[in-house]
Enzyme design. Structure first.
Site, PDB file in Angstrom:
ATOM      1  N   GLY A   1       0.867  -1.256   0.032  1.00  0.00           N
ATOM      2  CA  GLY A   1      -0.308  -0.087   0.046  1.00  0.00           C
ATOM      3  C   GLY A   1       0.905   1.300  -0.008  1.00  0.00           C
ATOM      4  O   GLY A   1       1.833   1.247   0.765  1.00  0.00           O
TER       5      GLY A   1
ATOM      6  N   ASP B   1      -1.222   3.151   8.496  1.00  0.00           N
ATOM      7  CA  ASP B   1      -2.100   2.511   9.838  1.00  0.00           C
ATOM      8  C   ASP B   1      -1.358   2.755  11.110  1.00  0.00           C
ATOM      9  O   ASP B   1      -1.901   2.683  12.102  1.00  0.00           O
ATOM     10  CB  ASP B   1      -2.426   1.127   9.793  1.00  0.00           C
ATOM     11  CG  ASP B   1      -3.478   0.727   8.638  1.00  0.00           C
ATOM     12  OD1 ASP B   1      -4.068   1.744   8.127  1.00  0.00           O
ATOM     13  OD2 ASP B   1      -3.658  -0.369   8.157  1.00  0.00           O
TER      14      ASP B   1
HETATM   15  P1  ADP Z   1       1.972  -4.358   2.602  1.00  0.00           P
HETATM   16  O1  ADP Z   1       3.461  -4.074   2.269  1.00  0.00           O
HETATM   17  O2  ADP Z   1       1.387  -3.034   2.288  1.00  0.00           O
HETATM   18  O3  ADP Z   1       1.727  -5.024   4.017  1.00  0.00           O
HETATM   19  P2  ADP Z   1       1.165  -6.660   0.808  1.00  0.00           P
HETATM   20  O4  ADP Z   1       1.046  -7.638   2.137  1.00  0.00           O
HETATM   21  O5  ADP Z   1       0.228  -6.794  -0.257  1.00  0.00           O
HETATM   22  O6  ADP Z   1       1.278  -4.937   1.456  1.00  0.00           O
HETATM   23  O7  ADP Z   1       2.621  -6.948   0.247  1.00  0.00           O
HETATM   24  C1  ADP Z   1       3.271  -6.359  -0.557  1.00  0.00           C
HETATM   25  C2  ADP Z   1       3.808  -7.254  -1.572  1.00  0.00           C
HETATM   26  O8  ADP Z   1       5.019  -7.646  -0.667  1.00  0.00           O
HETATM   27  C3  ADP Z   1       3.051  -8.457  -1.941  1.00  0.00           C
HETATM   28  O9  ADP Z   1       2.457  -8.000  -3.165  1.00  0.00           O
HETATM   29  C4  ADP Z   1       4.327  -9.388  -2.385  1.00  0.00           C
HETATM   30  O10 ADP Z   1       4.770  -9.264  -3.350  1.00  0.00           O
HETATM   31  C5  ADP Z   1       5.285  -9.090  -1.065  1.00  0.00           C
HETATM   32  N1  ADP Z   1       4.988  -9.986   0.138  1.00  0.00           N
HETATM   33  C6  ADP Z   1       4.127  -9.996   0.886  1.00  0.00           C
HETATM   34  N2  ADP Z   1       4.274 -11.019   1.966  1.00  0.00           N
HETATM   35  C7  ADP Z   1       5.046 -11.885   1.325  1.00  0.00           C
HETATM   36  C8  ADP Z   1       5.567 -13.154   1.762  1.00  0.00           C
HETATM   37  N3  ADP Z   1       5.139 -13.705   2.791  1.00  0.00           N
HETATM   38  N4  ADP Z   1       6.488 -13.594   1.089  1.00  0.00           N
HETATM   39  C9  ADP Z   1       7.097 -13.015   0.005  1.00  0.00           C
HETATM   40  N5  ADP Z   1       6.522 -11.874  -0.508  1.00  0.00           N
HETATM   41  C10 ADP Z   1       5.617 -11.338   0.300  1.00  0.00           C
END
Ligand code: ADP
Length: 682
Positions: free
Chosen positions: A13, A154
Site C-alpha cells: 500500500g 495505519d
Molecule cells: P504491505 O507491504 O502494504 O503489507 P502486502 O501485504 O500486499 O502489502 O505486500 C506487498 C507485496 O510484498 C506482496 O504483493 C508481495 O509481493 C510481497 N509479499 C508480501 N508478503 C510476502 C511473503 N510472505 N513472502 C514473499 N513476498 C511477500
C-alpha cells in the site's frame, strides 16, 4: 569490502512520505559515493528487471517531496510470493550489481524482504546450478544487505512510534471530521465516520482524541459491556441533553465486539437511528486517507529514516540480518527486522483470538494512556465527586503568544480535573488576567468544540508580571483559594512561573504547585523536545513554501523565506528539511559573509546549469546585520541576469490555523500528565 551499489523500492500500500524516503536514500547514497538504483513498481520491478531498474542521479529525485503516493510506483506482486519469482529477482539483483536493498513498505513487503534475504544463499546456488550466473558472480554476492522502512498509514508496526504516512492520514481524518462536525453541529446531527485500520485502532483513537468525538470503536479494545449498543445510545442522548449540538462516532474498519463479530458503519448507523430516532449519516473516508500531500512530519521522518537506512547498509557486515529503521522516543532506531515483523503479527493474532488484553499490552504505553484519556473526556458528563474526597481548586491559564493546541490542552486538563472531582478554574488573558482577578469556575460543557480550535479561547497575554502585579496575583490566589496552577504557554509563561517560585518567601500564596506545559510555535522551551504549536507552525510553513515554489515555475528565481522561532532555529531547520531548501540560516550556526558568498556562488552555478528555483530559509533572528533584505539585495546583485530574488516573510500565518493532529494529541497527553503531577503535589 565496501559496497558500491544499492537500490530502493516501494511496495504494498502506498503512503504519503514514501517519496521523501526515496529521495533521501538516493541523495544520501550519492553523497556517500554509491551508485543508487530505483526499482519501479515494487517487487514486480525486481522480477521484471530491465528498464524497471533505473540508475538515479541527484536531480531525478528533485521536486517530489511534496507529492503523495510514490513516484517510483508500488505494486502487489504475486510472483514474488513464489520461490521461482524470487529466483528471477535474485538474478536481476546480481545482474545490476546491487549489494544492498532498501525496502519501503508494510509488514507484508518487509516479510517478503526478510524471506528473500534468508533464501539468498540458496537462490544464488540455484542460479549457478541452472547456469544463469557464473561461480565468480556468485562469490561476489554472498549476501544481500536489506534494510526496511515501514510505509503504512495505519501506524500498525511494532518497533516504531510512527510509520511513514500515519501522520498525513491523521491530517486527512482531522480535516474531514472537523468539516463534518461543523455541518453536524448546524443541524444537530449524528455522524458515523469510518477510518482505516484493520488490526490497529491508532487512526480511530487519535482521530477521536484530536477531533473531540463522542464515541470510538477500535479493534484492540472492543466495548467491555454486552449491551454496548444501549450504552452508546444513552451516552449520545446524554451528550445532547448536556448541550452538545453534534454527535460523532468514529470507528476503525477492524472494529469488533468482544465475541469477534465485526461492527460495520451501517450497524452503528442502524443502532443509532433506532435508539435516537433521528437520521444518522455515514462517511467512509477510505482512500482519501492515503492521498494528498505529505505532512511536514512525514516528510522529515521519511528523510531521516532514508538517510539512516543508507548508513546502516554501509556499516552492515555481510552476515548481518536485515534491519528495521524506525523512530522511538524521538530518536532514530535500528532493530532486527524480523523481530519487529513477528511482534506486529502477534497483535493481529491476539485480536483474532479475542485476546484483547494481550492486544492492548502489545501496543505502546502512550496508546493505552490515550485510550483511557479519550474514554474520560468524551463522557457526556463527569463522574460525580466521591463523597468525602478532598476537592482541590486548580487553575489554568494561557501565557505568551497563542500556540495552536492550547485549547485542546486546556480542554483536556479541565475535563480530566472535573471528572476526578476537583474544582477547575479558567483564568482569562494570562498573568495579566490573573492580576485583575479574571477567574471563573469551568463547567464540563464550557469547552465544547475547543479540541479543534486554533488560538486561545481563554485568552492569553504577553504581559510579564512585575512589582504590584505580584501582589494582585497573590490576592487572586487567596480569593479563589487556588491550590495549584497550570501555565500553558511559552517563554513569558515560564519566566512568570519562575518569578512566582523565586518570590515565595515574599508571597506565601505562591507556595502552590505550579506546572508549565510547553506551548510555543518556536519550540524554544527548556525541558521538552516538542512544544505545542510547533507542528502546526511547521505545517503552515510547508504549505506556504509549497505554494511559493509553484509560483516560480515561469522564472528563474531565488526565494529567501523568513520564518519565526526567536533565537531557536527549529522551524527554519525542520522547515528547510521538509521543503527541500538549499540553505538554512539559523543563529545556532551563525551566518558569516563567507557563507553567503559561497551560497551565492553555488546558486549562480546551479542557475547556469539550468536550475529554475532557489530556496533559502532563514530564522527571523539568524543575524542582526545580515537581515532578510540584506540577503536579498546581495543575492540579487550577484545573481545579475541569471536569476532574481524575492523575500517571503511568512509572519503570523505561522501562528494561526487549526491545530495539527500532532499538536492536539501532544496537548492532550501533556495536560493529563500535568494534572497528575499537580494533584500528586497538592
Ligand atoms: P504491505 O507491504 O502494504 O503489507 P502486502 O501485504 O500486499 O502489502 O505486500 C506487498 C507485496 O510484498 C506482496 O504483493 C508481495 O509481493 C510481497 N509479499 C508480501 N508478503 C510476502 C511473503 N510472505 N513472502 C514473499 N513476498 C511477500
Amino acid at each position: 569490502m565496501a559496497i558500491k551499489r544499492i537500490a530502493v523500492l516501494t511496495s504494498g500500500g502506498d503512503a504519503q512520505g514514501m517519496n521523501a524516503a526515496v529521495r533521501s536514500v538516493v541523495r544520501t547514497g550519492l553523497d556517500r559515493g554509491l551508485e543508487v538504483f530505483a526499482i519501479y513498481e515494487g517487487y514486480q520491478g525486481l522480477v521484471d528487471g530491465g528498464a524497471r531498474i533505473k540508475k538515479m542521479g541527484w536531480d531525478a529525485v528533485g521536486g517530489m517531496m511534496n507529492r503523495g503516493g510514490t513516484i517510483i510506483g508500488t505494486a502487489r506482486c504475486q510472483a514474488f510470493r513464489t520461490r521461482e519469482g524470487r529466483l528471477i529477482a535474485a538474478k536481476n539483483v546480481i545482474v545490476h550489481g546491487i549489494e544492498g536493498l532498501v525496502v519501503i513498505g508494510g509488514d507484508g513487503s518487509l516479510t517478503g524482504a526478510n524471506l528473500f534475504r534468508e533464501e539468498w544463499p540458496s537462490l544464488v546456488a540455484e542460479l549457478v546450478e541452472i547456469g544463469k550466473i557464473t561461480q565468480e558472480e556468485a562469490a561476489d554476492y554472498p549476501n544481500l544487505l536489506i534494510v526496511g522502512l515501514v510505509g503504512s498509514i495505519d501506524n500498525d508496526f511494532y518497533g516504531t512510534d510512527m510509520t511513514i504516512g500515519a501522520d498525513s492520514a491523521l491530517h486527512r481524518i482531522t480535516e474531514a471530521v472537523d468539516a463534518i462536525t461543523s455541518t453536524a453541529a448546524s443541524h444537530q446531527r449524528t455522524f458515523v465516520v469510518k477510518v482505516m485500520g484493520r488490526n490497529c485502532g491508532y487512526l480511530a483513537l487519535m482521530g477521536a482524541l484530536a477531533c473531540g468525538a463522542d464515541w470510538v470503536l477500535i479493534p484492540e479494545s472492543p466495548p467491555d459491556v454486552e449491551n454496548w449498543q444501549e450504552v452508546m445510545v444513552e451516552r449520545l442522548k446524554a451528550g445532547r441533553k448536556a448541550g452538545r449540538r453534534d454527535s460523532i462516532v468514529i470507528l476503525a474498519e477492524g472494529a469488533r465486539d468482544r465475541s469477534g463479530n465485526y461492527i460495520g458503519s451501517s450497524d452503528v448507523q442502524r443502532i443509532l437511528e433506532e435508539g435516537l430516532k433521528e437520521d444518522v449519516r455515514v462517511t467512509v473516508l477510505g482512500h482519501v486517507q492515503r492521498g494528498g500531500r505529505p505532512s511536514a512530519f512525514d516528510r522529515n521522518l521519511s528523510t531521516l529514516l532514508g538517510h539512516e537506512a543508507v548508513d546502516a547498509i554501509i556499516q552492515a557486515k555481510p552476515e548481518d540480518e536485515p534491519l528495521h529503521i524506525g523512530i522511538k522516543g524521538n530518536r532514530i532506531s535500528r532493530l532486527p527486522l524480523m523481530e519487529c515483523v513477528n511482534n506486529t503479527h502477534l497483535v493481529a493474532e491476539a485480536i483474532a483470538e479475542d485476546d484483547y488484553e494481550r492486544a492492548m499490552d502489545l501496543r505502546s504505553s502512550s496508546f493505552k494512556e490515550s485510550w483511557q484519556t479519550v474514554r474520560t473526556i468524551m463522557r457526556a458528563l463527569p463522574h460525580a465527586p466521591t463523597p468525602g474526597q478532598k476537592r482541590f481548586r486548580i487553575a489554568v491559564l494561557n501565557a505568551g503568544a497563542p500556540a495552536p493546541g492550547m485549547n485542546t490542552a486546556t480542554r483536556t486538563f479541565v475535563r480530566l480535573g472535573i471528572d476526578q472531582g476537583h474544582i477547575m478554574f479558567g483564568i482569562s488573558n494570562g498573568f495579566e488576567g490573573m492580576a485583575k482577578g479574571n477567574v471563573r469556575e469551568m463547567d464540563w460543557m464550557d469547552m465544547g468544540g475547543w479540541a479543534s480550535m486554533g488560538g486561545s479561547v481563554l485568552g492569553t497575554s504577553r504581559h510579564e508580571p512585575k512589582g504590584s502585579d505580584l501582589y494582585a496575583i497573590a490576592r487572586t490566589i487567596d480569593k479563589y483559594q487556588i491550590d495549584a496552577l497550570l501555565v500553558i504557554g511559552g517563554w513569558i509563561g515560564y519566566e512568570a512561573a519562575f518569578k512566582m517560585y523565586n518570590e515565595r518567601s515574599n508571597f506565601p500564596s505562591f507556595n502552590i504547585p505550579i506546572v508549565c506545559l510547553p506551548a510555543s510555535i518556536n519550540n524554544n522551551l527548556p525541558g521538552s523536545e516538542f512544544s505545542i504549536g510547533t507542528d502546526t507552525a511547521l505545517n503552515n510553513i510547508v504549505d506556504a513554501v509549497d505554494k511559493i515554489k509553484q509560483s516560480a515555475v515561469a522564472t528563474r528565481r531565488c526565494f529567501v523565506v523568513e520564518v519565526m522561532g526567536h533565537w531557536c532555529g527549529y522551524l527554519a531547520l525542520m522547515g528547510g528539511l521538509a521543503t527541500g531548501a538549499e540553505q538554512v540560516y539559523i543563529n545556532e550556526r551563525g551566518v558569516t559573509l563567507q557563507d553567503l558568498q559561497k551560497d551565492v556562488e553555488l546558486l549562480s552555478e546551479g542557475f547556469m546549469q539550468g536550475k529554475r528555483l532557489g530556496l533559502m530559509i532563514r530564522n527571523e533572528y539568524a543575524n542582526d546585520i545580515y537581515t532578510t533584505s540584506f540577503m536579498c539585495s546581495l543575492f540579487e546583485e550577484e545573481g545579475k541576469e541569471l536569476f532574481d530574488v524575492r523575500p517571503a516573510i511568512l509572519g503570523h500565518q505561522q501562528q494561526g490555523g487549526d491545530p495539527s493532529p500532532y499538536d492536539r494529541i501532544q496537548g492532550t497527553r501533556l495536560s493529563r500528565i500535568s494534572l497528575d503531577k499537580l494533584i500528586e503535589q497538592c
